[in-house]
Design an enzyme around this catalytic site. Sequence first.
Site, mmCIF file in Angstrom:
data_model
loop_
_atom_site.group_PDB
_atom_site.id
_atom_site.type_symbol
_atom_site.label_atom_id
_atom_site.label_comp_id
_atom_site.label_asym_id
_atom_site.label_seq_id
_atom_site.Cartn_x
_atom_site.Cartn_y
_atom_site.Cartn_z
ATOM 1 N N ASP A 30 0.644 -1.181 0.167
ATOM 2 C CA ASP A 30 -0.019 -0.167 0.563
ATOM 3 C C ASP A 30 0.887 1.378 -0.005
ATOM 4 O O ASP A 30 2.170 0.907 0.551
ATOM 5 C CB ASP A 30 -1.087 -0.172 0.853
ATOM 6 N N ASP A 32 -0.269 5.354 0.703
ATOM 7 C CA ASP A 32 -0.636 6.299 1.464
ATOM 8 C C ASP A 32 -0.754 5.346 3.119
ATOM 9 O O ASP A 32 -1.122 3.805 3.385
ATOM 10 C CB ASP A 32 -1.551 6.972 1.120
ATOM 11 N N LYS A 223 -9.125 -2.123 -2.951
ATOM 12 C CA LYS A 223 -9.180 -3.201 -1.419
ATOM 13 C C LYS A 223 -9.988 -3.196 -0.803
ATOM 14 O O LYS A 223 -10.667 -1.819 -0.701
ATOM 15 C CB LYS A 223 -7.453 -3.257 -0.456
ATOM 16 N N ASP A 248 -1.232 -0.148 5.899
ATOM 17 C CA ASP A 248 -1.578 0.670 7.419
ATOM 18 C C ASP A 248 -3.041 -0.323 7.829
ATOM 19 O O ASP A 248 -3.178 0.380 8.545
ATOM 20 C CB ASP A 248 -0.938 2.124 7.279
#
Lengths: 307, 307
Positions: A30, A32, A223, A248
């Site tokens: 991922d 960000d 996702k 995250d």
Amino acid sequence: MYKKSATDLTKLPAEKVKNWINSFDTVLADCDGVLWIYNDAIEGSANVINKFKGLGKKVYFVTNNSTKTRPEFLEKALRLGFNMTQDEIISTAYVAAQYLKNRNFDKKVYVVGSTGITKELDAVGIQHTGVGPDVLQTSLHHFVNHDFKLEDGIGAVIVGFDEHFSFPKMAKAASYLNDPNCLFIGTNTDERFPMPGYVVPGSGSILRSVEVCSERKAVVMGKPNPFVCEELLKDPTIKPERTLMIGDRCNTDILLGVNCGFQTLLVGTGIHKMNDVESWRAGDDEELKKLIPDVYLPKLGDLYSHM
Amino acid sequence: MYKKSATDLTKLPAEKVKNWINSFDTVLADCDGVLWIYNDAIEGSANVINKFKGLGKKVYFVTNNSTKTRPEFLEKALRLGFNMTQDEIISTAYVAAQYLKNRNFDKKVYVVGSTGITKELDAVGIQHTGVGPDVLQTSLHHFVNHDFKLEDGIGAVIVGFDEHFSFPKMAKAASYLNDPNCLFIGTNTDERFPMPGYVVPGSGSILRSVEVCSERKAVVMGKPNPFVCEELLKDPTIKPERTLMIGDRCNTDILLGVNCGFQTLLVGTGIHKMNDVESWRAGDDEELKKLIPDVYLPKLGDLYSHM
């Protein structure tokens, strides 16, 4: 190896961490909250990603962010020191455009979103409406009787992140979707981005309102829907059990990994932290237990000394 | 008498209809789609409502519409020929203001809605923010860093129908609601108002987006929540089994009746029609079967010849 144990890698002996690094050949990361936060790289992330590549691992960047095109993501990643190519980027605006292209879509798209989406549609030659402000200029009565113009030939509605989301956009999206043949695509369902002292709503909160007033469910590109890496998994050299998903946010990143049979690593530089994981483990909700990652790191850069 | 049979009263002998009219002493009537549509009375509705009163029945008007105050509803009803008093009107903006007043609420309310809500708050002396447009003037980045001003002293968020609903309003509502002590009130959950050729989103679609980005559930004032007639049911002369709920939307009006043990009448001048009821009866969904009314009329005015 550490299935759903949320093992903190910083507390393991160096040799065990090395064995873990050898247990995957493909990495899905991922962006960000893992690689960067807004325009700043997270310390050490670029070193680890670039080292993964140096070790011969395949690396892909899987982001639910629909506000940028692949070339725009690439420009940012290179600027922040990530050794990346455009083919390695899987973004929801890109996937949405591919979804329509693969269906030989030849109508026009009503876009609730940003230029991240419209430029990806342009890149595959699909027509679309504009983006930007669309606000009620007069009264509701005047709007529905005079200003409410629906365009002809709309065959799909795409809903992504849109800071200009408004009541007229909800009304138009729901009106187009009244035609059951009109496709309904959502880029992602991220609920929100909590900041110190305030909350920025995510695409998920925009999408839900359109789902409610259209009385339809969108096909979600991002996702945790495995759809986002469908193309990737057609590559026979990519083995799910030897693939690592790094994220995250557990209800998107980690759940994607679970849904695809990947190994999972949660990093604590974004939405979810170890105390979230511990509360799910202590609780009774089986849906929340699905979100527990295999391993954990305070930040991705913590791995570098073991590589 | 006809529990959940959706009996079409126009197909019954006159005497049976008279017996049915004698089976209730109190009437709760929805407004939009039952009494009027926008600014036009539905033919015959006023005759029937006024005749109910002439027969000695208590009549109350229960509306999820949060855009008008009780005095504004009264003005409209009198203009359209309904014999009504203000005390007989139960509207969600009024109920929301009462809800806060009964809790001795002494902070300020952030309102996503219209003057229907703010005037009802004024009437009970509760402070609130303004209503109307609140749009992103610059970029998202500029908004979150400069323009995003949260007011001090906000202790509640009320979400109702707001044709100026926008991304900044979502962000502000979710930010206030980040404080777990901030109360969260939704006027109603009506999803949408389908019109010929287009769809007008309802409060429910606005409320859901705020619920998603705040990660909280609102306390809902309106139908089908029995809360809306809580005060009414404290009157010992009102017997649920001798009370009739009249509505055009089964998942709000009829379900309120079911939730409160009232008799229920669906009229076909608004959202749901007899074919909806028949599809629920033929299906397997127990939640949808709850929505089946006791009796049905194409329009409320059809009753007048039997009175």
